[in-house]
Design a protein around this motif. Sequence first.
Motif, PDB file in Angstrom:
ATOM      1  N   THR A  39       0.225  -1.066   0.529  1.00 11.07           N
ATOM      2  CA  THR A  39      -0.268  -0.124  -0.592  1.00 11.07           C
ATOM      3  C   THR A  39       0.860   0.996   0.251  1.00 11.07           C
ATOM      4  N   ASN A  40       0.059   2.375  -0.348  1.00 13.13           N
ATOM      5  CA  ASN A  40       0.812   3.699   0.069  1.00 13.13           C
ATOM      6  C   ASN A  40       0.501   4.016   0.950  1.00 13.13           C
ATOM      7  N   GLY A  41       1.059   5.355   0.990  1.00 12.91           N
ATOM      8  CA  GLY A  41       0.742   5.880   2.525  1.00 12.91           C
ATOM      9  C   GLY A  41      -1.564   6.583   3.059  1.00 12.91           C
ATOM     10  N   LEU A  42      -1.508   5.923   2.220  1.00 12.05           N
ATOM     11  CA  LEU A  42      -3.422   6.032   2.713  1.00 12.05           C
ATOM     12  C   LEU A  42      -4.436   5.344   1.858  1.00 12.05           C
ATOM     13  N   GLY A  43      -3.186   4.087   2.568  1.00 13.31           N
ATOM     14  CA  GLY A  43      -4.025   2.537   2.370  1.00 13.31           C
ATOM     15  C   GLY A  43      -4.323   1.696   1.485  1.00 13.31           C
ATOM     16  N   ASP A  44      -4.368   2.286   0.182  1.00 13.54           N
ATOM     17  CA  ASP A  44      -4.338   1.786  -1.389  1.00 13.54           C
ATOM     18  C   ASP A  44      -3.402   1.311  -1.531  1.00 13.54           C
ATOM     19  N   ILE A  45      -3.544   0.187  -2.919  1.00  9.94           N
ATOM     20  CA  ILE A  45      -2.450  -0.606  -3.039  1.00  9.94           C
ATOM     21  C   ILE A  45      -1.875   0.774  -4.439  1.00  9.94           C
ATOM     22  N   PHE A  46      -0.708   0.113  -4.282  1.00 11.25           N
ATOM     23  CA  PHE A  46       0.103   1.054  -5.474  1.00 11.25           C
ATOM     24  C   PHE A  46       0.231   0.490  -7.088  1.00 11.25           C
ATOM     25  N   GLY A  47      -0.064   1.512  -7.822  1.00  6.88           N
ATOM     26  CA  GLY A  47      -0.638   1.032  -9.691  1.00  6.88           C
ATOM     27  C   GLY A  47       0.802   0.323  -9.533  1.00  6.88           C
ATOM     28  N   GLY A  48       2.196   0.409  -9.178  1.00  7.55           N
ATOM     29  CA  GLY A  48       3.080  -0.416  -9.775  1.00  7.55           C
ATOM     30  C   GLY A  48       3.536  -1.774  -9.103  1.00  7.55           C
ATOM     31  N   VAL A  64       5.012  -1.166 -22.669  1.00  6.93           N
ATOM     32  CA  VAL A  64       3.398  -0.685 -22.036  1.00  6.93           C
ATOM     33  C   VAL A  64       2.876  -0.536 -22.659  1.00  6.93           C
ATOM     34  N   ASN A  65       1.679  -0.920 -24.196  1.00  2.36           N
ATOM     35  CA  ASN A  65       1.454   0.374 -24.382  1.00  2.36           C
ATOM     36  C   ASN A  65       0.042   1.508 -23.767  1.00  2.36           C
ATOM     37  N   ASP A  66      -0.361   0.601 -23.346  1.00  4.39           N
ATOM     38  CA  ASP A  66      -1.740   1.465 -22.591  1.00  4.39           C
ATOM     39  C   ASP A  66      -1.884   0.717 -20.293  1.00  4.39           C
ATOM     40  N   VAL A  67      -1.640   1.589 -19.910  1.00  2.00           N
ATOM     41  CA  VAL A  67      -2.093   0.942 -18.302  1.00  2.00           C
ATOM     42  C   VAL A  67      -4.014   2.216 -17.867  1.00  2.00           C
ATOM     43  N   LYS A  68      -4.632   1.738 -17.493  1.00  2.00           N
ATOM     44  CA  LYS A  68      -5.680   2.516 -17.035  1.00  2.00           C
ATOM     45  C   LYS A  68      -5.465   2.170 -15.137  1.00  2.00           C
ATOM     46  N   PHE A  69      -5.874   2.913 -14.684  1.00  2.00           N
ATOM     47  CA  PHE A  69      -6.265   2.250 -13.135  1.00  2.00           C
ATOM     48  C   PHE A  69      -7.580   3.070 -13.051  1.00  2.00           C
ATOM     49  N   LEU A  70      -8.660   2.036 -13.357  1.00  2.00           N
ATOM     50  CA  LEU A  70      -9.953   2.667 -13.096  1.00  2.00           C
ATOM     51  C   LEU A  70     -10.557   2.326 -11.299  1.00  2.00           C
ATOM     52  N   ARG A  71     -10.454   1.630 -10.766  1.00  2.00           N
ATOM     53  CA  ARG A  71     -10.866   1.904  -9.013  1.00  2.00           C
ATOM     54  C   ARG A  71      -9.650   1.956  -8.025  1.00  2.00           C
ATOM     55  N   PRO A  72      -9.749   1.634  -7.157  1.00  2.00           N
ATOM     56  CA  PRO A  72      -9.082   1.940  -6.060  1.00  2.00           C
ATOM     57  C   PRO A  72      -8.463   0.402  -5.675  1.00  2.00           C
ATOM     58  N   VAL A  73      -7.561  -0.285  -5.426  1.00  2.00           N
ATOM     59  CA  VAL A  73      -7.621  -2.092  -5.063  1.00  2.00           C
ATOM     60  C   VAL A  73      -6.709  -1.858  -3.396  1.00  2.00           C
ATOM     61  N   GLY A 115     -20.275  -7.329   3.569  1.00  2.00           N
ATOM     62  CA  GLY A 115     -21.403  -7.764   4.282  1.00  2.00           C
ATOM     63  C   GLY A 115     -21.115  -9.148   4.009  1.00  2.00           C
ATOM     64  N   GLY A 116     -20.680  -9.511   3.596  1.00  2.00           N
ATOM     65  CA  GLY A 116     -20.948 -11.508   3.230  1.00  2.00           C
ATOM     66  C   GLY A 116     -20.862 -11.636   2.128  1.00  2.00           C
ATOM     67  N   VAL A 117     -20.569 -10.778   1.133  1.00  2.00           N
ATOM     68  CA  VAL A 117     -21.521 -10.283   0.036  1.00  2.00           C
ATOM     69  C   VAL A 117     -20.364 -10.989  -1.013  1.00  2.00           C
ATOM     70  N   ALA A 118     -19.672 -11.230  -1.658  1.00  2.00           N
ATOM     71  CA  ALA A 118     -18.850 -11.092  -2.818  1.00  2.00           C
ATOM     72  C   ALA A 118     -18.925  -9.992  -4.124  1.00  2.00           C
ATOM     73  N   ARG A 119     -18.054  -9.178  -4.312  1.00  2.00           N
ATOM     74  CA  ARG A 119     -18.645  -8.875  -5.597  1.00  2.00           C
ATOM     75  C   ARG A 119     -17.518  -8.893  -6.192  1.00  2.00           C
ATOM     76  N   HIS A 120     -17.121  -8.808  -7.742  1.00  2.00           N
ATOM     77  CA  HIS A 120     -16.335  -8.837  -8.746  1.00  2.00           C
ATOM     78  C   HIS A 120     -16.142  -7.214  -9.011  1.00  2.00           C
ATOM     79  N   VAL A 121     -15.223  -6.138  -9.274  1.00  2.00           N
ATOM     80  CA  VAL A 121     -15.039  -4.630  -9.775  1.00  2.00           C
ATOM     81  C   VAL A 121     -14.204  -4.775 -10.303  1.00  2.00           C
ATOM     82  N   ARG A 122     -13.892  -4.468 -11.532  1.00  2.00           N
ATOM     83  CA  ARG A 122     -12.954  -4.075 -12.703  1.00  2.00           C
ATOM     84  C   ARG A 122     -12.401  -2.806 -12.369  1.00  2.00           C
ATOM     85  N   VAL A 123     -11.318  -2.971 -12.118  1.00  2.00           N
ATOM     86  CA  VAL A 123     -10.229  -2.605 -11.123  1.00  2.00           C
ATOM     87  C   VAL A 123      -8.626  -1.890 -12.425  1.00  2.00           C
ATOM     88  N   ALA A 124      -8.644  -2.435 -13.390  1.00  2.00           N
ATOM     89  CA  ALA A 124      -7.634  -1.564 -14.022  1.00  2.00           C
ATOM     90  C   ALA A 124      -7.829  -2.568 -15.015  1.00  2.00           C
TER      91      ALA A 124
END
Length: 149
Positions: free
Chosen positions: A23-32, A59-68, A101-110
Amino acid sequence: MYWEDPPEDREAAVRTLAMPKDTNGLGDIFGGWIMSHADVAGAILAYRRAAGRVVTVAVNDVKFLRPVFVGDVVSFYCDVKKVGNTSVTVEITVFSERNDGGVARHVRVATASITYVHIDLDGRPRPVPSGKDQSQAARDPDGRPQSPK
């Protein structure tokens, strides 16, 4: 091809757990961290398609869509976009599995597009075999000379 939801017709090339050390200082996973795993996932598919050793050339393209977040199970799904003479371009879609809350969901993040070059033991580019030539290449995946029988 980038997916909106995890594809049901294949397994992820790489699946890992996001940990506090990533993680970075804010608790999100580093893009690297995400980029590194995407590169490994794409290389696995490129290696299989080229039937031998590959190296990352672009590396032609990288898009970070949501935090991990810490605790997410992160999955990297790959698809061959283009096969050139000596190269394979792979598109990677990254999903985080979150338990809300006990329900797994998948989020596209990058998403990412990465090009690999098929190389021999001396690091020189070598042709990617066509589909019909892959069985021969699989017997000689690193460009080693065939031993006489």
